[in-house]
Design an enzyme around this catalytic site. Sequence first.
Site, PDB file in Angstrom:
ATOM      1  N   GLU A 108     -10.370  20.242   3.653  1.00 40.85           N
ATOM      2  CA  GLU A 108     -10.779  19.108   4.480  1.00 40.85           C
ATOM      3  C   GLU A 108     -10.348  17.865   3.716  1.00 40.85           C
ATOM      4  O   GLU A 108     -10.971  17.498   2.724  1.00 40.85           O
ATOM      5  CB  GLU A 108     -12.304  19.129   4.659  1.00 40.85           C
ATOM      6  N   HIS A 134     -17.675  22.460  13.337  1.00 35.44           N
ATOM      7  CA  HIS A 134     -19.123  22.226  13.263  1.00 35.44           C
ATOM      8  C   HIS A 134     -19.491  20.758  13.076  1.00 35.44           C
ATOM      9  O   HIS A 134     -20.676  20.424  13.096  1.00 35.44           O
ATOM     10  CB  HIS A 134     -19.696  23.052  12.112  1.00 35.44           C
ATOM     11  N   ASP A 135     -18.502  19.901  12.838  1.00 35.56           N
ATOM     12  CA  ASP A 135     -18.772  18.468  12.657  1.00 35.56           C
ATOM     13  C   ASP A 135     -18.350  17.641  13.857  1.00 35.56           C
ATOM     14  O   ASP A 135     -18.444  16.413  13.822  1.00 35.56           O
ATOM     15  CB  ASP A 135     -17.969  17.931  11.456  1.00 35.56           C
ATOM     16  N   ASP A 194     -14.414  21.785   1.078  1.00 33.97           N
ATOM     17  CA  ASP A 194     -15.157  20.680   1.676  1.00 33.97           C
ATOM     18  C   ASP A 194     -14.893  19.343   0.981  1.00 33.97           C
ATOM     19  O   ASP A 194     -14.880  19.274  -0.251  1.00 33.97           O
ATOM     20  CB  ASP A 194     -16.654  21.020   1.534  1.00 33.97           C
ATOM     21  N   ASP A 230     -16.822  28.638   2.621  1.00 32.24           N
ATOM     22  CA  ASP A 230     -16.778  27.210   2.375  1.00 32.24           C
ATOM     23  C   ASP A 230     -16.944  26.985   0.883  1.00 32.24           C
ATOM     24  O   ASP A 230     -17.737  27.673   0.232  1.00 32.24           O
ATOM     25  CB  ASP A 230     -17.939  26.523   3.121  1.00 32.24           C
TER      26      ASP A 230
HETATM   27  C1  NOJ Z   1     -17.916  18.047   5.480  1.00 32.26           C
HETATM   28  C2  NOJ Z   1     -18.671  19.141   6.172  1.00 32.26           C
HETATM   29  O1  NOJ Z   1     -17.850  19.712   7.148  1.00 32.26           O
HETATM   30  C3  NOJ Z   1     -19.914  18.507   6.725  1.00 32.26           C
HETATM   31  O2  NOJ Z   1     -20.604  19.363   7.603  1.00 32.26           O
HETATM   32  C4  NOJ Z   1     -20.772  18.068   5.572  1.00 32.26           C
HETATM   33  O3  NOJ Z   1     -21.876  17.344   6.070  1.00 32.26           O
HETATM   34  C5  NOJ Z   1     -20.009  17.173   4.601  1.00 32.26           C
HETATM   35  N1  NOJ Z   1     -18.671  17.605   4.348  1.00 32.26           N
HETATM   36  C6  NOJ Z   1     -20.721  17.101   3.275  1.00 32.26           C
HETATM   37  O4  NOJ Z   1     -20.591  18.312   2.587  1.00 32.26           O
END
Ligand code: NOJ
Length: 553
Positions: A256, A328-329, A199, A98
Site C-alpha cells: 500500500e 476494506h478501506d 500496510d 497483512d
Molecule cells: C491502511 C489500512 O488498509 C487501514 O485499514 C488502516 O486503518 C491503516 N492502514 C492503518 O494501519
Amino acid sequence: MTEKWWHDKIAYQIYPKSFLDSNGDGIGDLRGIISKLDYIKALGIDIIWLSPIYKSPFVDQGYDISDYYAIAEEFGTMEEFDELLAEAKKRNMHIIMDLVINHCSDQHEWFRKALADPDGEYADYFYFREGKNGNPPSNYRSYFGGSCWEPVPGTDKYYLHMFAKEQPDLNWENPILRQKLFDMVNWWLEKGLAGFRIDAIMNIKKDLDFPDFGPDGPDGLSGCWRMIESVDGIGELLDDLKKNTFEKYEAFTVAEAFNLNKSELNKFIGENGYFSTIFDFSAQCLSDGKHGWYDSPDITFKKWRETIINSQLDVQKVGFEANIIENHDEPRGVSRFLPEYARNADGTKMLGTISVLLRGIPFIYQGQEIGMQNAIWKSVDEFNDINTIDQYYIARKAGLNNKDALAACCKMSRDNARTPMQWDGSEKAGFTDGEPWIKINPNCKEINAASQLDDLDSIFHYYQKLIALRKEKDIIVYGEFEPLCREDDQIFAYMRKLDEERLLTVCNFSEQSAEFEVPAEFEGSQCLITNLDRKVFKGKIVLKPYEAFVLYK
Ligand code: NOJ
C-alpha cells in the site's frame, strides 16, 4: 521481463471479521474461512490476502497489533491458522497476510516497556520527543484526525502516531527494532506464507527534525503526509527489508504505497523493485476531498476513465500494479464508480469486465464477486470505524448539519465494505447465528452468494468466467494496453496486444445506447464474454446501456 510465479495469479481479499462466523459470536473467524475455501477456489482464486488476524485490541480493526506472533482469539488459534495454510495448499492456493510494521498497538509489550521507562531501550523503538514551548514537537495532523503527538505520561515528551493514538509509530532508524521485524517476517514466511500485503509502508521514513508545515485546516494543523512526502531515503529501508526477508523466499508482496512519485515506480515495482507490485489507487484518490469526506468530489466517468488509462500506460513500462475496485478501506465499487441507473447485475458485470481484464494483478474484495453494494446508514451511531467517526466530526465542525455530515459518511465510509459477507438471503445473511458485530446490509435478500451460485447467469458466474479467461489467455496477463476512443462520452474501450494476438474490451457506461465501430481487424473474431446477448460484431454497432463485450483474435 523475467516471468514470476505470481504474474498470472488472481487474488481475493478476505476481511476476516466480516467473512463468516462459525461459532456464533458475531465475528468472522478462521474456521469460517476454512469452510469457504472451496467457494473461493471455485471462483478461480490463486492468492488469498487476509486482512490482519494477529492479536490486537481492534481499535483499528486489527491494524493495531499487540503481538505479531499470535492469532487474535476472536479469530481462532495458531493451529487453525496452520490448518488454513495446509487446506489452501491442498487446493493449490497461496495465503498472504497483512504486514503492519509502520506502527504497532499501544498494547504491544514494546510500547508498554517504553512507557514504563521513557529513557530506556524500548523508548527508542518509537519516536519519543520533547515538546516545544508546551506544545507538541510539530503541527502534524494524524490520518485519523487530531495531533500526531500524544503526551508520554509523567514526562514532558510526546510519542508519534500517524494513525490513531493507540497505534504508535515504530522507529525504523533503530537497527535492533528493524532486525526484530525482519525476524518476525521470516518466521511467518518459514511457516509457508506466500507473502504479504504491506500496510502504510510509505510512512516508515520520517524527517527526524520533524519540521512544521503550513497549516491546512481550521485546527491549525498540517496533514502528516506532507512530512512523509518531503523526506528522502525510504529506498534504503525498503531495500533492507526486501533483502533480509522477501527476496530469500521469492515472496509475493503487494504494498500500500500512496503518494508515490511516478519517477520512482521503477524502484518500487521494476525488475528489482522493493515489492512485487503495489496497488493502483489512482481511481480511488479521485474522491479525495480537500478537507475531508464532506468535500469529496463526485467522480465523473471521463475523469475516472482517463485516470485508469494514464495509470495503465505509465505502469506497463515498468512492471505490474495490482488493480482493485474496492477494498476494506473503500466504499463498494458498484456504488462508487457506477451511476445509479447502472447499479444492477449487468452494470456490475460491466465494471468487473473493465477491471479484471486490465494489465495488472486483479484483487477481488470479498463480496465484489456477487456485486455487494454500500449499506444505508441511518445514524452515525451505526458506524464502527474510527476513521468514519472522525470524518463525521470534521464535517460537523466545518458547519455541516447532521444530515449532510451523515450523507458524507454514507458515501465514503470504510464500513460500507465491512458489512458482513452476504452468503444467503436470510436475516443474518448466513454470516452468523449470533449478533453480528456490525450491521448486515438488508439487501442480502436480493444480493447473496447462495442464489448466485444456483444461477449460471449471475454476477458470481460472470466473474468466474472473467477469471478463467485471464488464466487461459496470456494476452490478458502480458499484453500491452492501448486505450481506444478516449474522447467518447459513453464508451470505455481498450485493446490488449501480444505479438499477433489482439483482445478488445468495450463497455458502454451510459444510460443511452452508444455507437461503436468494431475495428476491421476484429471481423470474424471470437467473442470471449458479454453481459448481454449480442451475436454479431461487425462495422458500426449500437451498444445497449451498460453493455460489455470482449473480442479476441
Ligand atoms: C491502511 C489500512 O488498509 C487501514 O485499514 C488502516 O486503518 C491503516 N492502514 C492503518 O494501519
